[in-house]
Every structure is written in structure tokens, then in C-alpha cells.
Design an enzyme around this catalytic site. Structure first.
Site, PDB file in Angstrom:
ATOM      1  N   ASN A 140     -85.750  -2.707  -2.037  1.00  0.00           N
ATOM      2  CA  ASN A 140     -84.364  -2.359  -2.354  1.00  0.00           C
ATOM      3  C   ASN A 140     -83.347  -3.372  -1.837  1.00  0.00           C
ATOM      4  OD1 ASN A 140     -82.020  -0.348  -2.794  1.00  0.00           O
ATOM      5  ND2 ASN A 140     -81.990  -0.720  -0.584  1.00  0.00           N
ATOM      6  N   LYS A 172     -81.712  -9.643 -11.476  1.00  0.00           N
ATOM      7  CA  LYS A 172     -82.139  -8.278 -11.813  1.00  0.00           C
ATOM      8  C   LYS A 172     -82.964  -8.242 -13.119  1.00  0.00           C
ATOM      9  CE  LYS A 172     -80.425  -6.259  -8.160  1.00  0.00           C
ATOM     10  NZ  LYS A 172     -81.301  -5.705  -7.114  1.00  0.00           N
ATOM     11  N   TYR A 216     -76.500 -12.783 -10.153  1.00  0.00           N
ATOM     12  CA  TYR A 216     -76.915 -11.402  -9.886  1.00  0.00           C
ATOM     13  C   TYR A 216     -77.676 -10.780 -11.068  1.00  0.00           C
ATOM     14  CZ  TYR A 216     -76.683  -6.500  -8.441  1.00  0.00           C
ATOM     15  OH  TYR A 216     -77.002  -5.208  -8.127  1.00  0.00           O
TER      16      TYR A 216
HETATM   17  P1  NAD Z   1     -75.695  -2.455   0.638  1.00  0.00           P
HETATM   18  O1  NAD Z   1     -74.990  -3.762   0.808  1.00  0.00           O
HETATM   19  O2  NAD Z   1     -75.006  -1.203   1.104  1.00  0.00           O
HETATM   20  O3  NAD Z   1     -77.143  -2.519   1.324  1.00  0.00           O
HETATM   21  C1  NAD Z   1     -77.934  -3.660   1.182  1.00  0.00           C
HETATM   22  C2  NAD Z   1     -79.155  -3.564   2.063  1.00  0.00           C
HETATM   23  O4  NAD Z   1     -79.856  -4.794   1.940  1.00  0.00           O
HETATM   24  C3  NAD Z   1     -78.825  -3.373   3.532  1.00  0.00           C
HETATM   25  O5  NAD Z   1     -79.693  -2.431   4.102  1.00  0.00           O
HETATM   26  C4  NAD Z   1     -79.075  -4.757   4.144  1.00  0.00           C
HETATM   27  O6  NAD Z   1     -79.631  -4.685   5.457  1.00  0.00           O
HETATM   28  C5  NAD Z   1     -80.123  -5.330   3.203  1.00  0.00           C
HETATM   29  N1  NAD Z   1     -80.017  -6.782   3.204  1.00  0.00           N
HETATM   30  C6  NAD Z   1     -78.954  -7.537   2.841  1.00  0.00           C
HETATM   31  N2  NAD Z   1     -79.232  -8.841   3.032  1.00  0.00           N
HETATM   32  C7  NAD Z   1     -80.495  -8.908   3.535  1.00  0.00           C
HETATM   33  C8  NAD Z   1     -81.360  -9.962   3.926  1.00  0.00           C
HETATM   34  N3  NAD Z   1     -80.986 -11.230   3.847  1.00  0.00           N
HETATM   35  N4  NAD Z   1     -82.598  -9.653   4.386  1.00  0.00           N
HETATM   36  C9  NAD Z   1     -83.001  -8.380   4.467  1.00  0.00           C
HETATM   37  N5  NAD Z   1     -82.247  -7.323   4.107  1.00  0.00           N
HETATM   38  C10 NAD Z   1     -81.003  -7.599   3.639  1.00  0.00           C
HETATM   39  O7  NAD Z   1     -76.050  -2.397  -0.884  1.00  0.00           O
HETATM   40  P2  NAD Z   1     -76.437  -1.218  -1.896  1.00  0.00           P
HETATM   41  O8  NAD Z   1     -75.286  -1.050  -2.808  1.00  0.00           O
HETATM   42  O9  NAD Z   1     -76.997  -0.043  -1.210  1.00  0.00           O
HETATM   43  O10 NAD Z   1     -77.560  -1.997  -2.714  1.00  0.00           O
HETATM   44  C11 NAD Z   1     -78.938  -1.743  -2.595  1.00  0.00           C
HETATM   45  C12 NAD Z   1     -79.608  -2.253  -3.847  1.00  0.00           C
HETATM   46  O11 NAD Z   1     -79.034  -1.582  -4.972  1.00  0.00           O
HETATM   47  C13 NAD Z   1     -79.433  -3.747  -4.101  1.00  0.00           C
HETATM   48  O12 NAD Z   1     -80.644  -4.282  -4.602  1.00  0.00           O
HETATM   49  C14 NAD Z   1     -78.360  -3.788  -5.170  1.00  0.00           C
HETATM   50  O13 NAD Z   1     -78.442  -4.947  -5.971  1.00  0.00           O
HETATM   51  C15 NAD Z   1     -78.669  -2.533  -5.952  1.00  0.00           C
HETATM   52  N6  NAD Z   1     -77.563  -1.985  -6.763  1.00  0.00           N
HETATM   53  C16 NAD Z   1     -76.442  -1.485  -6.179  1.00  0.00           C
HETATM   54  C17 NAD Z   1     -75.439  -0.950  -6.989  1.00  0.00           C
HETATM   55  C18 NAD Z   1     -74.166  -0.376  -6.406  1.00  0.00           C
HETATM   56  O14 NAD Z   1     -73.207  -0.123  -7.152  1.00  0.00           O
HETATM   57  N7  NAD Z   1     -74.080  -0.139  -5.105  1.00  0.00           N
HETATM   58  C19 NAD Z   1     -75.579  -0.969  -8.384  1.00  0.00           C
HETATM   59  C20 NAD Z   1     -76.741  -1.485  -8.937  1.00  0.00           C
HETATM   60  C21 NAD Z   1     -77.745  -1.983  -8.113  1.00  0.00           C
END
Ligand code: NAD
Length: 245
Positions: A88, A157, A153
């Protein structure tokens, strides 16, 4: 739904990952969360403890295969097996292509794609030996149609989807299922901090009329991780309130 299962969730310290950790624990799994730093891992584990949830945590450099493999083996030795992995951890990026550096592009591919390869590669022999396992990946709705700015990005994906479909075919004979969830805009810290004036027009583009909650995504992971999805592999499940065109 996950009684007795051992699950790893990368990027499990906040947002969608943290909610997935909680949901899996509530459903009987023993969860090991991965974060990027000791402080954020400790913070996440402490806040779970306040809710009487016991989890474990590590912070391997996901871009260093040897380190990932060492930690995965440590977890296997400690818990005896690894049933579920949720890849994730991810970052996003905005900006026109002329303003993105080659390093920016590499950085996003490194975490969103290469890290997912490293973790999946390290758990595969363990899951093959068990003849059982589930690998889940976090994609995005932008993997369906791109986005107008920040080409790295969506590219990453799209790669997550390709990886999911291909690895699902490769590992099906070993009873290992590989699926992805493609969230729409989800109310993690970043989105929750946006002013109402920015949120309202966004909601208008979502047929189901609201922004996704982290629990919406965690529930999709829960279903795909559980035996209820035992005949489902190679899918990218949209969880986006139908906001995908
Ligand atoms: P977030 O920024 O709240 O959390 C990201 C997580 O990734 C954190 O736990 C962080 O520790 C970890 N992370 C970041 N950089 C890192 C690194 N270099 N090494 C290891 N871990 C790392 O983001 P989120 O919104 O919860 O996103 C989680 C996933 O969901 C991502 O893959 C994101 O692309 C995807 N996503 C999010 C959304 C949204 O709207 N929030 C939409 C579509 C997809």
C-alpha cells in the site's frame, strides 16, 4: 473474516494503510505494519494500543531488496507463516512534465512500483511453500484514465495494475491470489485538510455523492484478503463512488 491470519501492510502508519491495519486486526488477523521510519511506526503502534489493538511494526527500506527479504524472513520465523501482504505504501506527485525532473519520476516509480516488486518477490517463496497466500496492491482511479498533471503517478499505478494481472496468472497454480484496489479520492489527512471550497466541487464529480473514507478501501481489502474471495484473482477493484470517467 481473517481469524488467525498473518498479514503485512506496507505504508501502514497512516491513511488507508492504517485503517486497513485496524480493520484486519478487528477481523482476527495478526498484523505487521511497515512504515518508513521508526518514529512513525512507534506512533502508529501506540495509537493502536490505545484502542486495545496489538500489532507489530518494521521499517525496512522498501527499495533495498536484501533488507526487505531479511525482514520478511524475520517475520516468517517469528509468526510461522505469512498469509496476506498489502502493498500500500505510495506517494503522489503533481506538476507539468517540463517541471518534473528525472529524479522525481524515478522516486515515484521506486516506491509505487519497485517496492511492490521487492515485497512481492520476497514473500512469494514463502507463500508457494504454504500453497496459500494473498497479495493485494493499492492502485488508484487514475490507473483507469490518467490525470491532467503529474504524469508519474498514473504511470506508476498503470504499472501496479499490470503487475497485479501478470503476477495473478503466474501464481494462480500455487493457490496465491493477487488483486488490487483502485481507490477514488479518499479522506486521508491530506484530503481532510482541504478547505470546503475545494471539496464541494470535487464531490460534484462523484456519482455516489461523497468522498471515500479510508474504511471504504480497508473493507475492500478485507473482502479480497478473506476466503470469501477465494475464487477471485487478477482483478483491479474500483472503490471510487463511480468517479472513474
Ligand atoms: P498517506 O500519505 O496517508 O500514507 C502513505 C503511507 O506510505 C504512509 O504509511 C507512509 O509511511 C508510507 N510511505 C511513504 N513513503 C514511503 C517510503 N519511502 N517508504 C516506505 N513507506 C512510505 O497516503 P494514503 O492516501 O493513505 O495512500 C495510500 C495508498 O493509497 C497509496 O498507494 C496511494 O497512491 C493510494 N491512493 C490514495 C488515494 C487518496 O485519495 N488518498 C487515492 C487513490 C490511491
Amino acid at each position: 473474516m481473517l481469524k488467525g491470519k498473518i498479514a503485512i501492510v506496507t505504508g501502514g502508519t497512516r491513511g488507508i494503510g492504517f485503517e486497513t491495519v485496524k480493520t484486519f486486526c478487528e477481523n482476527g488477523a495478526k498484523v505487521i505494519l511497515f512504515g518508513s521510519r521508526k518514529e512513525t511506526v512507534d506512533k502508529a503502534l501506540n495509537s493502536l494500543k490505545e484502542e486495545n489493538i496489538e500489532a507489530d511494526g518494521y521499517y525496512p527500506n522498501l527499495n533495498n531488496y536484501e533488507e526487505v527479504e531479511r525482514v520478511i524472513h524475520e517475520i516468517k520465523d517469528k509468526y510461522g507463516r505469512i498469509d496476506i501482504v498489502v502493498n500500500n505504501a505510495g506517494i503522489s506527485q503533481k506538476g507539468p512534465i517540463e517541471e518534473l525532473s528525472a529524479e522525481d519520476f524515478e522516486k515515484i516509480m521506486n516506491l509505487n512500483v519497485n517496492a511492490l516488486f521487492n515485497v512481492s518477490k520476497a514473500v512469494t517463496p514463502i507463500m508457494k511453500e504454504q500453497h496459500d497466500g494473498v497479495i493485494l496492491n493499492t492502485s488508484s482511479m487514475v490507473s483507469k484514465y490518467g490525470q491532467p498533471s503529474g504524469v508519474g503517478y498514473p504511470t506508476s499505478k498503470f504499472a501496479v495494475n499490470g503487475f497485479t494481472l501478470s503476477l495473478a496468472r503466474e501464481l494462480a497454480p500455487f493457490n496465491i491470489r493477487v488483486n488490487a484496489v483502485a481507490p477514488g479520492i479518499t479522506k486521508t489527512d491530506m484530503v481532510a485538510a482541504l478547505p470546503e471550497a475545494m471539496i464541494a466541487p470535487l464531490i460534484k464529480t462523484i456519482p455516489l455523492g461523497r468522498i471515500g473514507e479510508p474504511r471504504d478501501i480497508a473493507n475492500a481489502f478485507l473482502f479480497l484478503a478473506s476466503d470469501m474471495a477465494s475464487y477471485i484473482s487478477g482483478v483491479v477493484l474500483s472503490v471510487d463512488g463511480l468517479a472513474r470517467s
